[in-house]
Scaffold this motif. Structure first.
Motif, PDB file in Angstrom:
ATOM      1  N   GLY B  59       0.828  -1.209   0.000  1.00  0.00           N
ATOM      2  CA  GLY B  59       0.000   0.000   0.000  1.00  0.00           C
ATOM      3  C   GLY B  59       0.860   1.256   0.000  1.00  0.00           C
ATOM      4  O   GLY B  59       0.539   2.242  -0.667  1.00  0.00           O
ATOM      5  N   GLU B  62       2.524   1.526  -3.493  1.00  0.00           N
ATOM      6  CA  GLU B  62       1.566   1.994  -4.505  1.00  0.00           C
ATOM      7  C   GLU B  62       1.199   3.471  -4.331  1.00  0.00           C
ATOM      8  O   GLU B  62       0.727   4.100  -5.257  1.00  0.00           O
ATOM      9  CB  GLU B  62       0.288   1.143  -4.463  1.00  0.00           C
ATOM     10  N   ARG B 345       1.545   5.772   4.207  1.00  0.00           N
ATOM     11  CA  ARG B 345       0.879   6.465   3.113  1.00  0.00           C
ATOM     12  C   ARG B 345       0.556   7.884   3.591  1.00  0.00           C
ATOM     13  O   ARG B 345       0.153   8.066   4.740  1.00  0.00           O
ATOM     14  CB  ARG B 345      -0.427   5.755   2.745  1.00  0.00           C
ATOM     15  N   SER B 487      -6.203  14.902 -10.086  1.00  0.00           N
ATOM     16  CA  SER B 487      -6.722  13.525 -10.093  1.00  0.00           C
ATOM     17  C   SER B 487      -5.566  12.549  -9.910  1.00  0.00           C
ATOM     18  O   SER B 487      -5.727  11.490  -9.316  1.00  0.00           O
ATOM     19  CB  SER B 487      -7.510  13.236 -11.376  1.00  0.00           C
ATOM     20  N   SER B 490      -4.616  13.079  -5.903  1.00  0.00           N
ATOM     21  CA  SER B 490      -5.595  12.821  -4.844  1.00  0.00           C
ATOM     22  C   SER B 490      -5.180  11.567  -4.090  1.00  0.00           C
ATOM     23  O   SER B 490      -4.797  10.568  -4.685  1.00  0.00           O
ATOM     24  CB  SER B 490      -6.980  12.616  -5.458  1.00  0.00           C
ATOM     25  N   CYS B 491      -5.251  11.628  -2.759  1.00  0.00           N
ATOM     26  CA  CYS B 491      -4.805  10.460  -1.987  1.00  0.00           C
ATOM     27  C   CYS B 491      -5.840   9.354  -2.021  1.00  0.00           C
ATOM     28  O   CYS B 491      -5.536   8.208  -1.716  1.00  0.00           O
ATOM     29  CB  CYS B 491      -4.472  10.858  -0.550  1.00  0.00           C
ATOM     30  N   GLY B 492      -7.070   9.692  -2.356  1.00  0.00           N
ATOM     31  CA  GLY B 492      -8.102   8.659  -2.470  1.00  0.00           C
ATOM     32  C   GLY B 492      -8.839   8.367  -1.179  1.00  0.00           C
ATOM     33  O   GLY B 492      -9.643   7.441  -1.111  1.00  0.00           O
ATOM     34  N   ARG B 498     -11.660  11.764  -4.155  1.00  0.00           N
ATOM     35  CA  ARG B 498     -11.259  10.544  -4.862  1.00  0.00           C
ATOM     36  C   ARG B 498     -12.025  10.402  -6.174  1.00  0.00           C
ATOM     37  O   ARG B 498     -11.439  10.207  -7.232  1.00  0.00           O
ATOM     38  CB  ARG B 498     -11.507   9.320  -3.976  1.00  0.00           C
TER      39      ARG B 498
ATOM     40  N   ILE C 146     -16.688   0.438  -0.800  1.00  0.00           N
ATOM     41  CA  ILE C 146     -16.779   1.905  -0.824  1.00  0.00           C
ATOM     42  C   ILE C 146     -15.641   2.543  -0.037  1.00  0.00           C
ATOM     43  O   ILE C 146     -15.684   3.732   0.279  1.00  0.00           O
ATOM     44  CB  ILE C 146     -18.145   2.396  -0.292  1.00  0.00           C
ATOM     45  N   LEU C 147     -14.626   1.760   0.303  1.00  0.00           N
ATOM     46  CA  LEU C 147     -13.413   2.263   0.972  1.00  0.00           C
ATOM     47  C   LEU C 147     -13.697   2.965   2.301  1.00  0.00           C
ATOM     48  O   LEU C 147     -13.031   3.934   2.644  1.00  0.00           O
ATOM     49  CB  LEU C 147     -12.634   3.189   0.024  1.00  0.00           C
ATOM     50  N   SER C 165      -5.748  -3.774   4.094  1.00  0.00           N
ATOM     51  CA  SER C 165      -5.016  -2.515   3.916  1.00  0.00           C
ATOM     52  C   SER C 165      -5.582  -1.800   2.700  1.00  0.00           C
ATOM     53  O   SER C 165      -6.332  -2.393   1.929  1.00  0.00           O
ATOM     54  CB  SER C 165      -3.532  -2.768   3.651  1.00  0.00           C
ATOM     55  N   ILE C 166      -5.146  -0.553   2.536  1.00  0.00           N
ATOM     56  CA  ILE C 166      -5.537   0.183   1.335  1.00  0.00           C
ATOM     57  C   ILE C 166      -4.302   0.389   0.476  1.00  0.00           C
ATOM     58  O   ILE C 166      -3.225   0.736   0.972  1.00  0.00           O
ATOM     59  CB  ILE C 166      -6.143   1.558   1.711  1.00  0.00           C
ATOM     60  N   GLY C 167      -4.461   0.172  -0.810  1.00  0.00           N
ATOM     61  CA  GLY C 167      -3.371   0.412  -1.754  1.00  0.00           C
ATOM     62  C   GLY C 167      -3.785   1.444  -2.782  1.00  0.00           C
ATOM     63  O   GLY C 167      -4.940   1.864  -2.835  1.00  0.00           O
ATOM     64  N   GLY C 168      -2.837   1.856  -3.601  1.00  0.00           N
ATOM     65  CA  GLY C 168      -3.119   2.819  -4.671  1.00  0.00           C
ATOM     66  C   GLY C 168      -3.467   4.185  -4.108  1.00  0.00           C
ATOM     67  O   GLY C 168      -3.434   4.411  -2.904  1.00  0.00           O
ATOM     68  N   ARG C 169      -3.780   5.090  -4.988  1.00  0.00           N
ATOM     69  CA  ARG C 169      -4.260   6.393  -4.523  1.00  0.00           C
ATOM     70  C   ARG C 169      -5.208   6.978  -5.563  1.00  0.00           C
ATOM     71  O   ARG C 169      -5.324   6.448  -6.666  1.00  0.00           O
ATOM     72  CB  ARG C 169      -3.089   7.328  -4.210  1.00  0.00           C
ATOM     73  N   GLY C 170      -5.907   8.051  -5.171  1.00  0.00           N
ATOM     74  CA  GLY C 170      -6.898   8.642  -6.060  1.00  0.00           C
ATOM     75  C   GLY C 170      -7.961   7.598  -6.410  1.00  0.00           C
ATOM     76  O   GLY C 170      -8.299   6.738  -5.590  1.00  0.00           O
ATOM     77  N   ILE C 171      -8.429   7.661  -7.626  1.00  0.00           N
ATOM     78  CA  ILE C 171      -9.497   6.756  -8.058  1.00  0.00           C
ATOM     79  C   ILE C 171      -8.994   5.310  -8.101  1.00  0.00           C
ATOM     80  O   ILE C 171      -9.783   4.367  -8.154  1.00  0.00           O
ATOM     81  CB  ILE C 171     -10.083   7.219  -9.422  1.00  0.00           C
ATOM     82  N   ALA C 173      -7.392   3.938  -5.633  1.00  0.00           N
ATOM     83  CA  ALA C 173      -7.332   3.419  -4.263  1.00  0.00           C
ATOM     84  C   ALA C 173      -8.173   2.147  -4.185  1.00  0.00           C
ATOM     85  O   ALA C 173      -9.247   2.065  -4.774  1.00  0.00           O
ATOM     86  CB  ALA C 173      -7.854   4.467  -3.278  1.00  0.00           C
ATOM     87  N   HIS C 174      -7.667   1.156  -3.481  1.00  0.00           N
ATOM     88  CA  HIS C 174      -8.391  -0.110  -3.436  1.00  0.00           C
ATOM     89  C   HIS C 174      -8.059  -0.886  -2.175  1.00  0.00           C
ATOM     90  O   HIS C 174      -7.017  -0.692  -1.560  1.00  0.00           O
ATOM     91  CB  HIS C 174      -8.050  -0.948  -4.668  1.00  0.00           C
ATOM     92  N   MET C 176      -6.919  -4.064  -0.058  1.00  0.00           N
ATOM     93  CA  MET C 176      -5.973  -5.146  -0.286  1.00  0.00           C
ATOM     94  C   MET C 176      -5.990  -6.127   0.888  1.00  0.00           C
ATOM     95  O   MET C 176      -6.290  -5.756   2.012  1.00  0.00           O
ATOM     96  CB  MET C 176      -4.554  -4.591  -0.415  1.00  0.00           C
TER      97      MET C 176
END
Lengths: 179, 598, 241
Positions: B59, B62, B345, B487, B490-492, B498, C146-147, C165-171, C173-174, C176
């Motif tokens: 995480g 990424e 993060r 975009s 954005s940290c999301g 997000r 919906i995170l 956990s959360i990975g990625g960022r912005g749209i 983000a997902h 994990m």
């Protein structure tokens, strides 16, 4: 000429369940029919839509024909209504958006089980599929949305009744659901 | 394929660290440097030695743009993609590089010699177009420089043997005022503080009216006082050198030319709040400054301005560590920066509690911008009246501006607060100016009718970015660039930012290609307002500024691209049949759809 | 006098340190929310609970109540705002309610019903997300996530397992899963975990059952979530029984 409200309806990428729900209005339909008349619908034999007051669209947009029908409805209807989950967000047919069109057609016509003479149909009579299934509001402007899979007969009746009488359209808690 | 370095190297790298999870990000950056990616066994070892979950580490990887799970080329080229870089032709240069090196933009060449991509503004707006090669800044890119780079890369000449002029970053100060005209005398401010005590220094700072130079403008004296007053086992001072706002580079200059002042400011703060450790959080893009900054720190230790018993004062022990960022704009937000310092993060925290009460490791922490800390040192040396001799009552002193874009003299300018925009434009010799973007992508777009407005917290606040657009520019392109930036950055964490930042890019894209109607503009405004009102942090609250300001101040640039229809589909109807046409081999009239709305 | 403040004109007493949300919940005043669950640290990410006070929009779950403050909650303007946030959540994922076992007892649906959302209306993202069915007892459908990070918090703070956990960022983000393969079946997750009972939507679901409650009798079929309460509380109750 009558001054009845002229209504058209169509099912695009849908299952006709929303139309069944419309029929489920039951005896209230008789009162309704006094005020309305049907243009092109699956219930009539009218092939081309004429000028209408209200258009009801069931189903999402999955192929070229859906686009044409939807655009014709938009051109001919003063008020266009997205009826049901598929029209609103693509619904179950849009679950194919998880895959490419090639994957879908290969599974259906080439590599799926029990297929004789595997080939992807390419008859000009058949409408071509879009890359993705879309909700109707991504193709034309939509005036009202009636959620549900299908919207209950009561929801549809409330909507039509309020629309015809000119009252503001308001639903009771139980009349809004997405399934 | 990249040969993995001996596992021993990785082991050494990990052994150097205590088993402290806050070291995660810094270790990952080192691993990325050594291996050009984060190998999976590094993740496993880190998980074990730091007691963290694999998914947690993934995480973090990424989250930061400069960390990769796939190997990058030996030469990892990232072109700065700010609006001002684009105005200087960066996109064409990127395509040239791509052709000459036979590597796609956004890809890595098959032999792993080179990777090519875009990155957010690298802080070289006055000497762009700019790029980073393995983290080293290359400035003033031209087709001639690109040719040289290509030949150096094909020769596989190590980066440290490249001609140094490629990496030259000039200071470019074009206007000095009280701060830059004053001489700094090392240790003078600390001596003053030790002599008169922390209370006197706080009074002095409050009298000076110094406000946070990152753009928010909170009273520095108050911030330090709150932190000093918070009871805790440890206090920390952090310098925010994550200068990520597109178009700003004044901190780069301060770090390069006046690091001593900044470290003196941090030491002052430490004396006031009782900190023993301080951090400089340096954005990854400025890694080339790491070595000189370490040298300055070492000199200060040698002069007893850092370390144990500073200037002979028993018990005044303080030292500064440098932490690197890794390509995440959001880490400029102070609480996200603290999360990042803790190795995580960079998600902005909820407030309250504010960092001055619970910051780094839950302890009271002052986070100040580079310029603020440098100014604090100068105020301690020169006095509050001196600082107040320029500026306005509410915004005393001066502001460093990073001026870039359409002007003859881009560079660093020190202006007193209260200076009108028009005067600044005259000083940098900007002609036929259409608009100025003040405060970066998150700032405000100012049309010529408002050039009488002033640089001040009570009027136009800015962290220092000042981008000039002349009348020949398509402002919509800059607005599109800023929207894409948000975009990407954005940290999301929160819903409106997000989803909203990506939605804005798509909606604006519809305008850009001429497929939008007034309904689409309404939707842009609705979304932008929602983001402004409900986002979790400043990023989301300001991400729609370029669009909202554009719609308000320059409606014509949007309307010129609209269709006359009342509604247009969200996607290209005919193009959406392309896949089916290819699969069926059909191309009859029925295999096409007319575009356009109804 | 104990301190108090007002929500839409109704006086709400509170104890020092309580958030607007906590005080409202104690006073049985409903503020729509998705990521908030009183059992865990407030998160403030869904933004559904944004209310206005002093002309500013703040998340009720992370903002301390202050004596004398005036909070606007269910105004026309704020409800419109909430509908927009809900629409963003609906188009971000793949929420096919007719094909979801959680339908009828889904908090995303329930809050949307409460706020009078008829359709998502925005352009849909249709992200492609795989389903993780590797665990023998629990399935994860990332399409519906919906995170809110409730599973992340429950697994970390309550189960002490850190499965999510959360990975990625912005749209991008997902969610994990912490396991060597990244699959749930490979993780320390158990269907008895708290994390199995906190999901407000149909992202984390028990296997081998589904559609057990007939339509019309499901949690939110007859009455608004403002009266029925959060689904997680009901899932907790079912678990205890």
């Amino acid at each position: 000429m009558t001054n009845k409200v002229r209504i058209a309806s169509a099912s695009l990428a849908g299952c006709f369940g929303c139309h069944m729900s419309l029929l489920d209005i039951d005896e209230r339909l008789i009162d309704l029919v006094a005020q309305i008349e049907f243009d092109r619908t699956p219930l009539t034999d009218i092939k081309q839509i004429g000028s209408c007051d209200v258009g009801l669209i069931e189903g999402g947009v999955c192929n070229a024909e859906n686009v044409e029908v939807l655009k014709a409805f938009r051109r001919h209807c003063n008020i266009l209504v997205a009826v049901g989950a598929c029209a609103i967000n693509g619904g179950v047919p849009a679950m194919r958006n998880q895959y490419s069109l090639a994957e879908c057609l290969e599974e259906a016509y080439l590599s799926g089980s029990g297929i004789d003479n595997p080939q992807i149909p390419s008859d000009p009579e058949l409408p071509l599929l879009l890359n993705q299934v879309h909700p109707v509001h991504e193709v034309v402007w939509i005036d009202y949305f009636l959620p549900g899979c299908p919207p209950s007969a009561d929801t549809i009746f409330t909507f039509l009744d309020e629309l015809l009488s000119g009252r503001p359209i308001q639903f009771a808690y139980r009349q809004i659901h997405y399934d | 394929m990249v040969e993995d370095k001996p596992k021993q190297t990785l082991q050494n790298m990990l052994n150097d660290r205590e088993s402290d999870p806050t070291h995660l990000l810094q270790t990952l950056i080192e691993v990325q440097q050594a291996f050009r990616y984060i190998p999976h066994d590094a993740i496993d070892r880190l998980a074990e030695s730091l007691g963290l979950g694999r998914a947690f580490i993934l995480g973090v990887i990424e989250f930061y743009s400069f960390l990769h799970l796939e190997p990058r080329g030996e030469y990892d080229i990232l072109l700065s993609d700010n609006a001002t870089d684009q105005m200087q032709g960066s996109r064409l240069l990127a395509e040239l590089l791509s052709r000459r090196l036979a590597v796609p933009i956004g890809g890595t060449r098959g032999d792993y010699r080179v990777s090519l991509g875009y990155t957010s503004c690298t802080g070289m707006g006055d000497q762009g177009p700019a790029a980073l090669v393995n983290g080293r800044a290359v400035t003033r890119l031209s087709s001639e420089r690109i040719d040289r780079m290509v030949s150096l890369i094909e020769q596989a000449l190590p980066l440290d043997q490249w001609p140094s002029e490629l990496f030259a970053v000039t200071a470019g100060v074009k206007r000095r005022d009280i701060i830059l005209n004053s001489d700094y005398s090392a240790g003078a401010a600390i001596r003053h503080a030790l002599e008169h005590g922390p209370e006197a220094l706080l009074d002095l700072l409050e009298q000076s009216g110094l406000r946070g130079c990152g753009g928010a403008g909170f009273s520095t004296g108050k911030k330090w006082r709150f932190c000093a007053g918070a009871e805790a086992a440890e206090h920390y001072v952090v310098c925010n050198a994550d200068e990520g706002e597109p178009g700003t580079f004044k901190d780069r200059y301060l770090l390069q030319a006046h690091a001593d002042r900044l470290f003196e400011g941090m030491t002052l703060c430490a004396a006031v709040i009782g900190a023993r450790r301080g951090f400089l959080y340096l954005r990854g893009e400025y890694r080339y400054l790491l070595e000189p900054l370490h040298k300055t720190l070492q000199q200060r230790r040698e002069h007893n301005l850092l370390g144990r018993s500073i200037l002979g004062r028993q018990g005044f022990d303080f030292d500064i560590e440098i932490h690197l960022g890794a390509g995440a704009y959001i880490c400029g937000e102070e609480s996200a920066l603290i999360e990042s310092l803790e190795g995580k993060r960079g998600i902005p925290r909820n407030r309250p509690p504010f960092p001055v009460i619970q910051g780094y490791r839950g302890m009271p922490t002052v986070v100040n911008n580079v310029e603020t800390l440098a100014n604090a040192a100068m105020i301690a040396q020169q006095g509050a009246a001196w600082f107040r001799s320029v500026g306005t009552a509410q915004s005393p002193g001066t502001k460093l501006l990073s001026i870039s874009g359409d002007c003859e003299r881009p560079g660093i300018y020190e202006f007193p607060f209260g200076t009108p925009i028009g005067e600044i434009l005259a000083a940098c010799q900007a002609h036929h100016t259409q608009a100025v973007q003040i405060g970066g992508a998150a700032g405000r777009l100012i049309p010529a009718t408002e050039f009488g407005r002033t640089l001040a917290f009570e009027d136009l606040a800015t962290g220092g970015s000042f981008m000039v657009f002349n009348q020949g520019r398509e402002l919509l392109k800059a607005i599109d660039n800023f929207s894409r930036f948000f975009s990407h950055e954005s940290c999301g964490f929160c819903t409106p930012c997000r989803v909203g930042t990506s939605m804005l890019v798509r909606q604006l894209g519809k305008v850009m290609v001429g497929h939008a109607t007034t309904k689409d503009l309404d939707e842009l405004a609705t979304l932008g307002t929602l983001m402004r009102q409900t986002s979790h942090c400043g990023l989301g609250q300001t991400a729609a500024n370029p669009i909202l300001d554009g719609l308000e101040k320059f409606p014509g640039i949007f309307q010129a691209r609209l269709r006359s229809t009342s509604f247009e589909p969200a996607f290209d109807l005919d193009a959406s049949l392309q896949e089916a046409r290819a699969l069926t081999g059909r191309n009859d009239p029925g295999a096409h759809l007319e575009g356009g709305g109804v | 006098m104990s301190p108090s403040f007002k929500i839409d004109g109704v006086t709400v007493p509170f104890e020092a340190g309580q958030s607007i949300m906590e005080a409202a919940l104690a006073a049985k005043i409903y503020i729509p929310h998705l990521c908030h669950n009183p059992e865990f640290h407030p998160h403030g990410s869904c933004r559904l609970c944004c209310v206005t006070t002093d002309g500013r929009s703040v998340a009720a779950c992370t903002t301390p109540a202050l004596d004398g403050m005036e909070v606007a909650n269910e105004t026309h303007e704020i409800t419109t705002q909430r509908r927009l946030l809900l629409k963003l959540l609906f188009v971000e994922g793949n929420h096919v309610c007719p094909a979801c076992e959680k339908s009828g007892a889904c908090q995303l649906q329930a809050v949307a019903y409460h706020c009078g959302m008829l359709a998502p209306e925005f352009v849909h993202f249709y992200p492609r997300r795989a389903v993780d069915a590797s665990h023998p007892e629990t399935i994860i459908d990332f399409n519906r996530c919906i995170l809110c990070e409730l599973c992340v918090r429950a697994s970390r703070e309550y189960d002490k397992k850190g499965v999510f956990s959360i990975g990625g960022r912005g749209i991008q983000a997902h969610l994990m899963i912490n396991s060597p393969s990244g699959k749930l079946g490979d993780s320390r997750f158990s269907a008895a975990d708290k994390a199995a009972r906190v999901c407000p939507v149909g992202a984390i679901l028990p296997k081998h059952r589904g559609y057990e409650v007939p339509i019309g009798k499901r949690l939110y079929d007859q009455e608004s979530i403002s009266r029925v309460g959060d689904v997680a509380a009901h899932q907790e109750r079912d678990h205890d029984e």
